[in-house]
Design a protein around this motif. Structure first.
Motif, short mmCIF file in Angstrom:
data_model
loop_
_atom_site.label_atom_id
_atom_site.label_comp_id
_atom_site.label_asym_id
_atom_site.label_seq_id
_atom_site.Cartn_x
_atom_site.Cartn_y
_atom_site.Cartn_z
N ALA A 120 0.72 -1.06 0.00
CA ALA A 120 -0.36 -0.10 -0.07
C ALA A 120 1.08 1.56 0.32
CB ALA A 120 -0.87 -0.12 1.68
N LEU A 236 -4.44 2.84 -2.14
CA LEU A 236 -4.17 2.49 -0.74
C LEU A 236 -4.23 1.00 -0.39
CD1 LEU A 236 -3.97 6.20 0.73
CD2 LEU A 236 -2.10 4.17 1.25
N SER A 238 -6.42 -1.19 -1.47
CA SER A 238 -6.55 -2.30 -2.38
C SER A 238 -5.74 -3.51 -2.54
CB SER A 238 -6.05 -1.73 -3.89
OG SER A 238 -4.63 -1.42 -3.90
N THR A 239 -4.17 -3.59 -1.51
CA THR A 239 -3.86 -4.93 -1.98
C THR A 239 -4.40 -5.49 -0.36
OG1 THR A 239 -1.98 -3.28 -0.14
CG2 THR A 239 -1.56 -3.28 -2.34
#
Length: 369
Positions: A120, A236, A238-239
């Motif tokens: 992130a 940010l 998404s991971t």
């Protein structure tokens, strides 16, 4: 890394206007960064790399910051190419060795779920540098001042990394004996590298030219100050989100789903050049590209748990090959067609192919548990 690797996108429109760069030249500068990225990934795979992973990691961060700032001190195409080449090499070392080091440490203390924070960070760098570029442009800074400022910002963060990643104590680098048998490449790693190459080709058109396309669109130009910020903010979480999806349906099926969503966003960027289309593109690009990167690393780690640095590097190298080809071809298509539709559709097709290949032969994962 998020600053040095990706800040070219929001600064590019100012460079095009001030230096009268063609889209092909702009794509060539982007590709130079990706050539360095490929070279760095291959060197970082060396089993007997001298020194510690931490020393290479921190040195690469400093070199990336220095080459970023130096972009504002040169004015020739060859100077830009050289600096972006070196910066790309540094960013590959940051990703491969930093991930190898940090994921090892997290696994050693049973906190592997925190790997999402590591990936992130790229989104944080994108968002922070986008906000800084927007503020400086509003204050009247030219393209040179933008490069110097963001390079200085990247350098200022390095001491924080030194503190957060202390000298290796938990998981020392694993030495490789010259007499050890050569390990056979795990089955599936080549296909994963190919998929990552298609992903690199598919995402890079939008990642390179998004802000320039928005500036050129009368309907979407008002979004120029925020569109790259949206990419970073979407990246940010998404991971973590795609990591959760990977645990539910398997990393390869999650990888395919993310590629499908990204293909939609990439196609929208070329076919729907309005404010709504730009917002959709930014959100889907930011919400997928670091998630796909993290899922690719998870799949590589599963394929080669005893040699993850080599697996990371081979996957990153495949990604680099796709990135090298993408910007040059996209820039040529932009100059020839005058629009972003053709590059976007070609990129979306590559992402669809990656989604198809990554799940070939993979059993459908259970949704239970």
């Amino acid at each position: 890394m998020g600053i040095g690797r990706f800040v070219y996108t929001p600064i590019l429109p100012a460079m095009i206007e001030a230096l009268d760069l063609s889209k092909a030249e702009a794509g060539l500068i982007a590709s130079a960064n990706f050539v360095g990225y490929l070279a760095g990934a291959l060197v970082a795979a060396a089993p007997r790399l001298p020194g510690s992973r931490r020393a290479w990691f921190l040195g690469a961060l400093l070199l990336g910051a220095a080459t970023t700032a130096a972009m504002g001190l040169v004015g020739s195409l060859w100077g830009f190419l050289l600096l972006r080449l070196i910066g790309g090499t540094a960013s590959a070392f940051v990703l491969v060795l930093g991930s190898d080091l940090i994921l090892d440490r997290l696994a050693a203390v049973g906190r592997g779920s925190l790997s999402a924070l590591h990936f992130a960070g790229v989104g944080l760098g994108i968002a922070a540098s986008a906000a800084l570029v927007t503020a400086l442009e509003a204050a009247g800074a030219d393209w040179r001042g933008l490069w110097v400022a963001v390079g200085g910002a990247a350098a200022a963060v390095v001491p924080v990394v030194v503190w957060l990643v202390p000298a290796e104590a938990v998981a020392p680098a694993r030495p490789v004996s010259v007499d050890a048998p050569v390990a056979r490449r795990p089955s599936g790693l080549g296909r994963l590298a190919l998929c990552h190459g298609l992903f690199g080709f598919g995402y890079v058109a939008t990642a390179t030219f998004l802000v320039a396309v928005v500036r050129a669109s009368p309907e979407a130009r008002a979004l120029e100050p925020v569109v790259w910020l949206i990419v970073g903010l979407a990246a940010l979480p998404s991971t973590a989100a795609w990591g959760w999806a990977g645990t539910r349906i398997g990393p390869r099926w999650a990888y395919a789903a993310a590629c499908l969503l990204e293909a939609l966003g990439v196609a929208a960027g070329g076919l729907w050049t309005t404010s709504a289309g730009a917002l959709l593109t930014a959100a889907l690009l930011g919400g997928t590209f670091m998630g796909i990167t993290a899922l690719g690393f998870a799949a590589a780690r599963a394929l080669a748990p005893d040699d993850q640095r080599r697996a990371f590097a081979l996957t990153t190298a495949g990604f680099g090959v796709g990135q090298i080809a993408g910007p040059v071809m996209d820039g040529l298509l932009l100059d020839r067609t005058g629009g972003f539709a053709a590059p976007s559709l070609l990129a979306a097709a590559a992402l669809l192919l990656a989604a198809s290949l990554i799940t070939r032969g993979e059993p459908r994962a259970s949704m239970e548990g």
